[in-house]
Structures are given as structure tokens and as C-alpha cells.
Design a protein around this motif. Sequence first.
Motif, short mmCIF file in Angstrom:
data_model
loop_
_atom_site.label_atom_id
_atom_site.label_comp_id
_atom_site.label_asym_id
_atom_site.label_seq_id
_atom_site.Cartn_x
_atom_site.Cartn_y
_atom_site.Cartn_z
N SER A 1 0.83 -1.19 0.00
CA SER A 1 0.00 0.00 0.00
C SER A 1 0.87 1.24 0.00
O SER A 1 2.00 1.21 0.49
N ALA A 2 0.38 2.31 -0.60
CA ALA A 2 1.12 3.56 -0.68
C ALA A 2 0.17 4.70 -0.33
O ALA A 2 -0.88 4.84 -0.94
N VAL A 3 0.53 5.46 0.72
CA VAL A 3 -0.33 6.55 1.17
C VAL A 3 0.43 7.86 1.13
O VAL A 3 1.55 7.97 1.63
N TYR A 4 -0.20 8.85 0.50
CA TYR A 4 0.42 10.17 0.37
C TYR A 4 -0.02 11.07 1.51
O TYR A 4 -1.21 11.22 1.77
N HIS A 5 0.92 11.66 2.30
CA HIS A 5 0.58 12.49 3.45
C HIS A 5 0.80 13.97 3.21
O HIS A 5 0.65 14.78 4.11
#
Lengths: 286, 361
Positions: free
Chosen positions: B304-308
Motif C-alpha cells: 500500500s502507498a499513502v500520500y501524506h
Amino acid sequence: MMKTRTALFFLTPAVMIMVALLVMPVGYLVRFSFFVGQQGAQTAGGFTLANYAKLLGDSFYLGILGRTLYLSLITTTLSVLTGYPLAHFMWKTSKRWRGMLTILVLSPLLVSIVVSSYGWIVILGNRGVINNALIGLGLIDTPVKLMFTNIAIVVGLVHIVMPFMVLSILAALERIDPLLAEAATTLGANRLRTLWHVILPLALPGIGAGTTIVFSLAMSAYVTPAVLGGSGPNFITTLIYHQFVTLFNWPFGATVAALLLSVSVGIVFFYVRVLSRVGALGVQAR
Amino acid sequence: MTTVELKKVAKRYGQTAAIDGVSLAIAKGEFVTLLGPSGCGKTTTLRVVAGLVESDAGSVSLGNIDVTNIPTHKRNIGMVFQSHALFPHMTVEENVSFGLRMRGVAADQRSTNINRALELVRLPGFNARYPHQLSGGQQQRVALARALVIQPSVLLLDEPFGALDRKLRDTMQVELRELTRRIGITSIFVTHDQEEALILSDRIAVMNMGCIEQLGTPAEVFERPQTKFVADFMGVANFVPASVLGSRGPLTALDADGIAVESTDAIQAATGATIEVALRAEHITIGEGDAGTSSNSVAGSVASAVYHGNASTYEVMVPGRSGQRRLVVREANRGATGVRFATGAKVALSWPSGAVRLLSR
């Protein structure tokens, strides 16, 4: 617009009941008080101020009004002095204790006032619990007269008005953040000073409400002074009954009732003004 | 010089121990934070110092005087509560004046002290306002002035900024830090917010289940956590059980579930012992391609890849001996490209040996 109309619709029954049961009878009462007063005549008609002149000019009647005021004030004071500690205890204690005490506090309302007043006769009478105990202990030889005295009336009244005082004060106490008392102690206040400077001022709205209700109830109490105060008119309400029922002098009875109403309303109105002036009606409390 | 000292303080509520043998010595002028999750005993500890809670065992001393049996109102403490606890029927001036009045300070001396305290918290001229006329931040400043004006031997703060919004909180933290240093007051601060603790404290006591797990400077607690609980609370995301292989020069070699790991931490456990390896998400470098065969690197695929905004967080599945293992990686965003790796991408992870913490289990 629609909202106002809906509100009016729902308000109508309540307003009609108020008009039918309160405004109209009081209106009739005031009208009766100007009729010519005559023993056994009920309503003779006419218009006169003689009833008011008779009432305000006779020290007998004014004495009864004074006694009623005096005993109501004593009742109010005593119910604050005894009701506050109880409310404070109920506020601080565990849920279980509080539940039991609430039932106990409400108990005077669960029994008819007539019954509880006769109960006091059993306790206060010449051959009652108190006198028998005192004689049995050898402290007195002849019974102390307790029944048909001011003491009996006040004791009976305090008993009946207690729930209103305790529950009013308790409601105010429950709105107080318990951390405030802790904050006061961290600042160097002991329990007594915390009570005096923090808790009591914040409980004042409840004390104000309680005393207003209790004073009004005491002023207009009938059964207790009638049963515990002895025969003959000794309280303003028993005087009214006496005029209406025994002497059939409805106009004069109506005059006394009108006076009671205006004195009570006047005092309560003045008291509420003072309370709101010192912020005791919760204006500044939250 | 020690101002506050707790010795083996314990408090039970029924069967559960709220605090279980807490000892802590705080020097004059020091700012110590009790940090931990709710129910760890930090607030109870603070309330024992205040005398609001009676301890079952142990002793508390303030300024070298044993106060264990002295009631709260004689302890000369200043306390600030999360809900401010200002007296609603009193003006700002009356609130601040309360502690002075209880101490019998003369009226003219009081007003000088009150005005100085209100200047200290930057609320000069607010004397005649009522608490309900103030904002949350202003109320908390008044509470601070009320606690400071009596010149307490210790300032106790129970999550004072818990009810404030994020931005106001940041401002108040900086102000409190500056203020307590300037007047040199000894302070104990309770919070569950590790960032707040790091910003404010000289020392942090991390508490768990009624005990102090680790006591140290913010840098020590953050960079050298001694237990898994402290590491976890300080935001370490990756824990892998590992067995010790032995020393290799200055480094310790380990087998972390099939991944070869080297750490600069000196070993306390014997060879073959099972310990825990802790690795911060932001210390792992993520790149394209294969991992190679050297230590402190492993290949995996992005789950998973989450942009903050200022960073991106990836969950990377890596093969371990006991099956697939999930590692959390955080990378600062430098360009304007969003996440660099999509879900399913093959990536190589690596980390410096200095970032690997060894924790006894």
C-alpha cells in the motif's frame, strides 16, 4: 410564520386550562371582594371598599397575616438550614445512598398531607411520642404543650416542603464541576473555605429557587395549620376558610384571599428581583 | 537540589493497581513530563503529588519536606487542569487573587502580584472579565496565572492543552516552555501526546501499567528506547524478532526472521538469544530494483502507498522465514510527484546499522 401558527395551535389547550382554572376564578375572587360583606349572605352584590377597610384596620386580621408571614419565613429558613446539608451529602455520596435518600426525601409527597399531619399529632400530642419519652425519662412531670403551637405548624410545614428545597439545591449542586473544589484546595483553601467561597455561591441559584417555592407553599398551606394549629383561625388560609365556610361571608373571605395573593406575589416578585441582581439565578454561573 | 521526590508510591483501586511503586526525583527548575496512554497511572501520580489522591504506600516530599500526610491545601502547589477549572462566579482578577486571599496576603500586595501574573501570561487588563467571556486559550492562561501567582514550589499540569485545538496548542506549548524556563519553576506535566512531551520537557518519564518504563531526556527516550512499549509509544513502526549471531567488529549481527541485520547497539544478550529489533519507518530507504546480498537490506513488493503531503508511507511485504512480513517505510516528499511507488511495485529496502535498535523482549 407556519411555525408560529403551529406553536399557537399546541399552546391553545394549555392556555385554555390556565384561563379556566386560574385567571377566571381569581377574577371572580377579586370581584367578590368588592361586594358588600355580610355574615351568612354569600354574595350580596353591590360595590364597596368596606371589606378592605375592615381587614386592614383590624389588628386581629393583621396579626394573623403577620403570624402567617413570620411562620412562613421561619419555615423557609429552617428548610434551607436542614435541606442544604442533606442535599450536599446526597451530592457527595455514592449512587446507592443517593437513590435511597431521594426516595426518603420524596416520601412526604407520597403521603397525603392530611395523613402526615395527623402523624405529627401522634408524635407531638400531650400523650404523644415526645412527651411520653420525656416523662418516662423523668425529665418532666407534666406534658409540654407542643400541639396547637407555632412549633407544631412549623415542624409540619418543614416536613412537607423539604423535597422542594432539597431537590432544588441538589439540581444546582449537580451542575458544579467537581474539579472546582479540587482547584480551590490546591490554591490553599480548606474544606470550609472551599464551601463558603466556591460551592455555596454556585449553589445559590438552587437555594434561590428552593426558598421561593418553599415560601409560596408555606404562605398558602392550609391543611397543616388547620390540623396542627388548633381550632379557630390562626393562619391566613384558615381565616379564609373560616369566612367562607363557617361564617358564609364570601366577600370578606375573598378580600382576605386577595390580600394573601398580592402579599405572596409581591414578596416573591421582590425576592426574584434581588436574586437576579446578585446573579443567583444562574445568569453568571455558566 | 531535589524539589520533588516520590519514593515507591503505590495506589490501588480495588483489585487494580493505578500506580505500582513509582520513584522519581525532580531537580529544582526541572520540567518533567509523565507520558503514557490513558490508564497508565500518570494522572494518578500527579494527583498523589498534589495530595488529591492518597497513596497506599510510599512517600512524597516537596522541597525536602515529607508531605505524604499533609493535606492538599497546605502543600503550596500550583495546579492547572485540562478543563481549566476556573471559578465561573468570579472575575479573572478574583480567580487569580483566590490563592493569595487564602494565604492572607494584604490587598495592595495582592493587586501588584495579580497584575504581574497576568502580564506573565500575556493577559494584562483582563482583570474584570468573567471566565465565560474568554476563549479556551485565554481561560487556560488565567488558570496558569492563578497557579503561578502563589509562587508554588511545584507547578502541576494535568493535560492542560487537551481541550485546545491543534494550532492554539502549538502556540501554548511554546509559551509554556519559554515561561517555565524564564521563571525557573519546577514543573510536572502529564500528557499522552509524545510530540508535546518532546517539545516541553527536560526529562520524560514514560509510564506503562502503573510503572515508569523509562526516564530520560527527550532525545534519549526518542532515540534510545529501552523497551518495546517505549519504542512503540515513541512511534517506532517496525518490530522484528531476531536471534543474536554474535559480534562483528563494532557491530552486532542478527538474524531477524531470515533478514540479515547489523546494529551499532552493543549486545546485552548471549549469542543465540532471541531479542527484538526495532526500526523507525523514516530510517528505511526505499528504492527500485534488487536488494543484493549485503546486511541491512531486503527486497519486497509494495502492498500500500499513502500520500501524506510532506511524506509518503509505504507498506512493503518482504519474505521472512515465517512467511510474508510487513515493513512500514516513510519517505519525505521532495519533488512534486506524489507517491513514488505504486502498489505492487518491486522495491529494495535498506537502512543504516546505526538506526537498528536492539530491545530485550
